[in-house]
Scaffold this active site. Structure first.
Site, short mmCIF file in Angstrom:
data_model
loop_
_atom_site.label_atom_id
_atom_site.label_comp_id
_atom_site.label_asym_id
_atom_site.label_seq_id
_atom_site.Cartn_x
_atom_site.Cartn_y
_atom_site.Cartn_z
N ASP A 63 36.07 34.64 41.63
CA ASP A 63 34.66 34.51 41.24
C ASP A 63 34.25 35.80 40.53
O ASP A 63 34.59 36.90 41.00
CB ASP A 63 33.80 34.34 42.51
CG ASP A 63 32.60 33.42 42.28
OD1 ASP A 63 32.13 33.35 41.13
OD2 ASP A 63 32.15 32.79 43.25
N HIS A 102 30.05 36.91 32.63
CA HIS A 102 29.69 36.63 34.03
C HIS A 102 30.89 36.23 34.88
O HIS A 102 30.79 36.15 36.10
CB HIS A 102 28.63 35.52 34.08
CG HIS A 102 27.30 35.98 33.58
ND1 HIS A 102 26.25 36.27 34.41
CD2 HIS A 102 26.85 36.23 32.33
CE1 HIS A 102 25.20 36.67 33.70
NE2 HIS A 102 25.55 36.65 32.42
#
Ligand code: ADQ
Length: 468
Positions: A367, A158
């Site tokens: 991110d 992720h």
């Protein structure tokens, strides 16, 4: 259809979803995936036990069976607060300055992954697909192979995969990657993280990647691919027009005062989210645009996370200081420029807050994806949408070119983007929003899950399995 065994560090019992507080993006996305798939979700309960027993707490809710184990304090310290959040998280977010290398962390990480493997093993049936999530569990697949598991196994990361030159600073990086090659499928959020991984595989590990993108490792073939994650679009739009959301939106707008515009930031309190830089940029905007300054408010919602880790305590202090400083310098009796709130909100209320905001300020320094950017777009009123200002360094950026893309390190650039967004004509806001909405709708969490599971079941993964 094969059953799915999902393994992640933490497990959220599906029925609790509607009341999600400061839930991480991972659990929000997985709840949607598990709602439709038969199977078992296995992981840590989040609870401590004096000494590890391996006892499985099995529960069944809305067609999803969850199985959890408790961990010892030393496990939590070394595996979760240690290797996962003091070593891998900062390193994978390019923060080598915050990365701590401590041998006990690595030992705890191995020990807990072995405990996960022992505990989940009896739950796996021959035809199951095993889908492991995230940086907490990179070696789990190899440990399961050692115990004789021949099932197809996939890993989805992720968070970003760092450039090779940073990654090699990790002691034992070779063994970590070697263990990952026991999966049949390795998924990344973006082509950029996939490229970094492939670069390491070729240049450092000296392995071949063939024209189809298959990594050749001895007799094994491993597929590495990008699968950008999305939000549960339908569910989120429903939330955004619920009574709670409509009321939350109205209440927030009324609190602003007549004609005042609002910027919103919603993030876990984490140094990767660029909150300090965001406050500095907003402060710069106020200084550079005195004629507009009193007409804007920044609402930053940032519930604390990982509070046992020192770097998270430091960033919290830093942000309180910055918010206090900017408010002290600019506020007057009837207006405070930054509303800084350290708590989570139910999703419906949050969706209403997004719609109340004229600008969504999503400026992480790095991110994996960033779901807040997608939620902000989905919550807007199509006839009068707000503007998304998005960091170029978020994994979401390549999918969202119609956002106002910025370098979050440059306070001038972000300040200029705020001015641009505040002046943006309605027609342009609508055009950009329609394009963004289409991408958020089409690349939603259902699409993500189906693409990953299809690849895991498909012929490419079979090559990996046959060779295992
Ligand atoms: P996170 O780092 O947690 O996830 P993100 O993708 O932005 O980051 O997801 C955060 C989620 O938490 C969003 O759904 C948001 O609504 C929710 N949230 C945040 N603050 C909240 C608050 N105050 N109240 C309620 N809810 C709140 C990791 C990676 C990301 C990746 C996701 C999914 O770091 O890059 O996008 O996993 O893969």
């Amino acid at each position: 259809m094969s059953r799915l065994i999902v393994v992640s560090n933490r497990v959220s019992v599906p029925q609790a979803m509607g009341a999600a507080g400061a839930q991480g993006g991972l659990s929000v996305a997985l709840s949607a995936a598990l709602r439709e798939h038969r199977g078992i979700w296995f992981g840590w309960s989040g609870k401590e036990t004096e000494s590890f027993t391996g006892h499985l707490d099995m529960q069944r809710n809305q067609d999803v069976t969850t199985a959890t184990i408790d961990l010892e304090p030393q496990d939590i310290d070394e595996y979760y607060n240690g290797y996962a959040n003091r070593t891998l998280w900062p390193l994978f977010h390019y923060r080598i300055d915050l990365t701590e290398y401590d041998r006990s962390f690595g030992e705890g990480y191995e020990r807990v992954n072995a405990r996960f493997a022992d505990s989940v093993l009896p739950l796996i049936e021959p035809e199951d697909l095993v889908w492991v999530h995230d940086y907490h569990l990179l070696p789990l697949g190899a440990m399961l192979r050692d115990k004789g598991v021949t099932n197809r196994m996939g890993l989805f990361l992720h968070i970003p995969w760092p450039p090779t030159r940073l990654f090699v600073s990790l002691p034992n990086h070779e063994q970590l990657v070697e263990s990952m090659l026991q999966y049949d499928l390795i998924g990344f959020q973006t082509e950029e993280w996939l490229d970094s991984f492939t670069h390491y595989i070729k240049k450092e590990a000296g392995l071949k990647v063939d024209a189809d993108g298959l990594i050749q490792y001895g007799d094994r073939r491993i597929r590495a691919c990008a699968f950008p994650i999305g939000i549960d679009y339908e569910e989120f739009v429903d939330s955004a027009w619920s009574d709670v959301a409509v009321e939350g939106c109205k209440r927030l707008k009324e609190s602003l005062g007549h004609g005042r515009k609002m910027l919103i930031g919603v993030d876990r309190l984490d140094y990767s989210k660029g909150l300090g830089e965001r406050f500095d940029s907003f402060g710069r905007f106020l200084t550079d645009n005195p004629e507009m300054a009193k007409d804007v408010v920044l609402l930053q919602i940032a519930p604390p996370s990982r509070e046992d880790v020192e770097s998270y305590q430091l960033i919290r202090h830093d942000l309180e200081r910055k918010a206090g400083h900017i408010n002290g310098a600019h506020a007057d009796v009837a207006w405070v420029p930054i509303r800084y709130v350290n708590r989570g909100y139910p999703r419906e209320e949050l969706a209403g807050f997004y719609r109340a905001a004229d600008i969504g300020l999503v400026t992480p320094l790095r991110d994996g994806m960033n779901l807040v950017a997608k939620e902000y777009v989905a919550a807007q009123d199509e006839s009068d949408p707000g503007v998304l200002i998005l960091s170029r360094f978020a994994g979401a950026a390549p999918q969202m070119p119609d956002a106002v893309l910025v370098n979050p390190h440059s306070t001038e650039e972000v300040s200029d983007a705020i001015r641009l967004a505040l002046h943006m004509p309605l027609a342009e806001r609508r055009r950009r929003h329609q394009a963004l909405l289409q991408s958020v709708r089409e690349s939603d969490v259902v699409h993500w899950r189906e693409a990953f599971v299809r690849a895991l079941e498909g012929p490419i993964a079979e090559i990996g399995r046959d060779a295992a």
